[in-house]
Design an enzyme around this catalytic site. Structure first.
Site, PDB file in Angstrom:
ATOM      1  N   ARG A  18     -11.900 -26.083 -22.774  1.00 48.15           N
ATOM      2  CA  ARG A  18     -12.914 -25.286 -23.466  1.00 48.15           C
ATOM      3  C   ARG A  18     -12.315 -23.977 -23.928  1.00 48.15           C
ATOM      4  NH1 ARG A  18     -15.959 -20.980 -22.422  1.00 48.15           N
ATOM      5  NH2 ARG A  18     -15.181 -20.787 -20.308  1.00 48.15           N
ATOM      6  N   VAL A  19     -12.773 -23.516 -25.093  1.00 47.72           N
ATOM      7  CA  VAL A  19     -12.557 -22.150 -25.546  1.00 47.72           C
ATOM      8  C   VAL A  19     -13.917 -21.588 -25.933  1.00 47.72           C
ATOM      9  CG1 VAL A  19     -10.148 -22.371 -26.272  1.00 47.72           C
ATOM     10  CG2 VAL A  19     -11.969 -22.900 -27.894  1.00 47.72           C
ATOM     11  N   SER A  20     -14.056 -20.268 -25.838  1.00 45.70           N
ATOM     12  CA  SER A  20     -15.363 -19.637 -26.001  1.00 45.70           C
ATOM     13  C   SER A  20     -15.770 -19.381 -27.439  1.00 45.70           C
ATOM     14  CB  SER A  20     -15.387 -18.307 -25.245  1.00 45.70           C
ATOM     15  OG  SER A  20     -15.145 -18.514 -23.891  1.00 45.70           O
ATOM     16  N   THR A  21     -14.812 -19.142 -28.322  1.00 43.95           N
ATOM     17  CA  THR A  21     -15.176 -18.769 -29.683  1.00 43.95           C
ATOM     18  C   THR A  21     -14.676 -19.799 -30.678  1.00 43.95           C
ATOM     19  OG1 THR A  21     -13.176 -17.484 -30.127  1.00 43.95           O
ATOM     20  CG2 THR A  21     -15.016 -16.326 -29.077  1.00 43.95           C
TER      21      THR A  21
END
Length: 180
Positions: A18-21
């Site tokens: 996962r990455v947030s942006t």
């Protein structure tokens, strides 16, 4: 906490990244780096990696993420017995959410959670203790980041810096004034 007899079944894993942006998802290398780490770990430890699920540009503030839910469903259906993450904060920065996952999935010997960074391994009581300590630290870190961001934005507003998009019908200029 539920208890079941330990199994000696070979490890099969579902990876989760996962990455947030959205910017990190489209311009960064973090997702590919996380995937590579998971594949390498599985190869080194003879773990069968079934799939890698991803949430690209989605905050870890909730467990209701399509990639994570797909990975957990695969575990529930028996396709794998281990959820593998590169770092615990890719799974969640919320102590409550981690506790919920441990309660629902990783509190007994049926399923396991492995984090490559931080020695999280729910196969043992010590591993679960480390998991809870790291989850507590991750939540603390999330709250500190939030405080710093809020303080910086308040400071900028006091200085008269306009935040947010331009008002309707206007656009921001790229020209600078005498103050830069």
């Amino acid at each position: 906490m539920k208890t079941h007899a330990p199994t000696n079944a070979p490890k099969t894993a579902i990876g989760y990244v996962r990455v947030s942006t959205q910017e990190q998802a489209t311009e960064g290398v973090s997702l590919d780096a996380q995937r590579d780490r998971l594949r390498t770990y599985c190869k080194l430890h003879a773990i069968k990696l079934i799939d890698i699920k991803a949430d690209e540009g989605i905050s870890g503030s909730t467990l209701e993420r399509p990639g994570l839910q797909a990975a957990l469903q695969m575990i529930k259906r028996g396709r794998a017995n281990t959820l593998l993450v590169a770092k615990l904060d890719r799974l969640s920065r919320s102590l409550r959410d981690v506790c919920s996952l441990v309660e629902d999935f990783f509190g007994d010997e049926r399923y396991h959670l492995l984090s490559l960074c931080g020695m999280v391994n729910t196969h043992s009581a010590a591993g679960r203790m480390v998991l809870m300590n790291l989850a507590n630290y991750n939540q603390f870190e999330r709250e500190v980041i939030s405080e710093r961001t809020r303080d910086a934005l308040q400071h900028m507003m006091k200085l008269g810096v306009r935040l947010g998009p331009a008002p309707y019908g206007y656009k921001f200029s790229t020209d600078t004034d005498g103050n830069g």
